[in-house]
Design a protein around this motif. Structure first.
Motif, PDB file in Angstrom:
ATOM      1  N   GLY A  57      31.786   2.194 -70.304  1.00 20.72           N
ATOM      2  CA  GLY A  57      31.751   0.815 -70.765  1.00 20.72           C
ATOM      3  C   GLY A  57      31.372   0.727 -72.232  1.00 20.72           C
ATOM      4  O   GLY A  57      30.370   1.302 -72.657  1.00 20.72           O
ATOM      5  N   THR A  82      28.692  -9.230 -72.276  1.00 18.46           N
ATOM      6  CA  THR A  82      30.076  -8.891 -71.930  1.00 18.46           C
ATOM      7  C   THR A  82      30.534  -7.658 -72.691  1.00 18.46           C
ATOM      8  O   THR A  82      30.318  -7.542 -73.902  1.00 18.46           O
ATOM      9  CB  THR A  82      31.017 -10.062 -72.254  1.00 18.46           C
ATOM     10  N   PHE A 109      33.803  -6.762 -68.361  1.00 19.41           N
ATOM     11  CA  PHE A 109      32.772  -6.888 -67.331  1.00 19.41           C
ATOM     12  C   PHE A 109      31.608  -7.700 -67.866  1.00 19.41           C
ATOM     13  O   PHE A 109      31.448  -7.889 -69.072  1.00 19.41           O
ATOM     14  CB  PHE A 109      32.274  -5.505 -66.890  1.00 19.41           C
ATOM     15  N   LEU A 111      27.482  -7.542 -67.728  1.00 12.25           N
ATOM     16  CA  LEU A 111      26.401  -6.618 -67.411  1.00 12.25           C
ATOM     17  C   LEU A 111      25.482  -7.205 -66.347  1.00 12.25           C
ATOM     18  O   LEU A 111      25.112  -8.380 -66.404  1.00 12.25           O
ATOM     19  CB  LEU A 111      25.571  -6.309 -68.654  1.00 12.25           C
ATOM     20  N   VAL A 126      27.611  -3.635 -62.925  1.00 12.35           N
ATOM     21  CA  VAL A 126      28.503  -4.545 -63.647  1.00 12.35           C
ATOM     22  C   VAL A 126      29.285  -5.403 -62.660  1.00 12.35           C
ATOM     23  O   VAL A 126      29.520  -5.022 -61.517  1.00 12.35           O
ATOM     24  CB  VAL A 126      29.485  -3.775 -64.564  1.00 12.35           C
ATOM     25  N   TRP A 128      32.904  -7.429 -62.367  1.00  9.39           N
ATOM     26  CA  TRP A 128      34.245  -7.496 -62.942  1.00  9.39           C
ATOM     27  C   TRP A 128      34.961  -8.811 -62.634  1.00  9.39           C
ATOM     28  O   TRP A 128      35.985  -9.114 -63.256  1.00  9.39           O
ATOM     29  CB  TRP A 128      35.117  -6.377 -62.377  1.00  9.39           C
TER      30      TRP A 128
END
Length: 227
Positions: A57, A82, A109, A111, A126, A128
């Motif tokens: 990420g 984000t 995503f 957090l 995370v 989505w």
């Protein structure tokens, strides 16, 4: 089938991922981000990712003080809420111990909680779901104002004496064009974060156009021909 086509729904993505905080760098779905990895903790992260699901990420530190703290003494900075996950789609080790990789964007995503991990890098839960449309290639690209983007791009390049591969640009899809220009744009961390968080591809396109118009106005207030 591309590297990222295997992720068809958010159920295909992991619930926890390692994150790489990096100010001024954003990754967008199906975009590519080259990275030069040299810090031991992130070399370990990439090693682990390559042995696992290859997902990392990308996220920015939240605020100038956070960026400064992480640069000076390695403290864990607060992070923007984000980010965007990417798959390691290429990597090469160098003779001096670095690793040069390419991340290909999958999905943004939000957090969640940070895990009490024993790894030297940070890991987070995370979510989505808010960005499930990212998994659909080309989602929203029919609404993109491509002509205006190309006009302002040409004006920016001409003003700075730069060249572009217009043949490649002409062949690019709207999604590829907008996201690639956002990734390489010269704007600061706050602006990059706003581009990342834009709800739709056209929202991102309009924001990029506005930022470029503003940059041209600031460079030459009396001469920039901005519509």
């Amino acid at each position: 089938m591309s590297f990222t086509d295997r992720y068809r729904t958010t159920a295909d993505l992991p619930g926890t991922i390692p994150v790489f905080p990096l100010a001024g760098a954003i990754l967008l779905p199906r975009g590519q981000l080259p990275l030069n990895i040299f810090e031991p903790r992130y070399l370990k992260m990439i090693d682990d990712a390559i042995r696992g699901d290859r997902i990392v990420g990308m996220v920015q530190p939240d605020g100038d003080e956070a960026i400064l703290a992480s640069q000076i003494d390695g403290r864990k900075p607060p992070l923007c809420a984000t980010g965007c996950a990417g798959r390691v789609t290429s990597f090469a080790e160098t003779g001096d111990g670095r690793m040069v990789i390419t991340l290909t964007g999958i999905c943004r995503f939000v957090l969640g909680p940070e895990l009490p991990a024993m790894t030297p890098y940070r890991q987070f839960e995370v979510d989505w779901d808010a960005f499930a449309d990212d998994l659909t290639p080309g989602h929203g690209q029919d609404e993109v104002s491509r002509e205006r983007l190309l006009e302002i791009l040409k004006e920016y390049l001409d003003t700075h004496g730069l060249q572009a591969d217009w043949r490649a640009i002409k062949l690019s899809s709207n999604e590829t064009l907008v996201n690639s220009l956002c990734t390489i744009s010269p704007y600061g961390p706050r602006e990059k974060q706003a581009l990342l968080e834009a709800k739709t591809l056209e929202d991102r396109n309009q924001m990029l156009i506005a930022l470029t118009e503003q940059a041209l106005r600031e460079l030459s207030p009396g001469d920039a021909t901005v519509q």
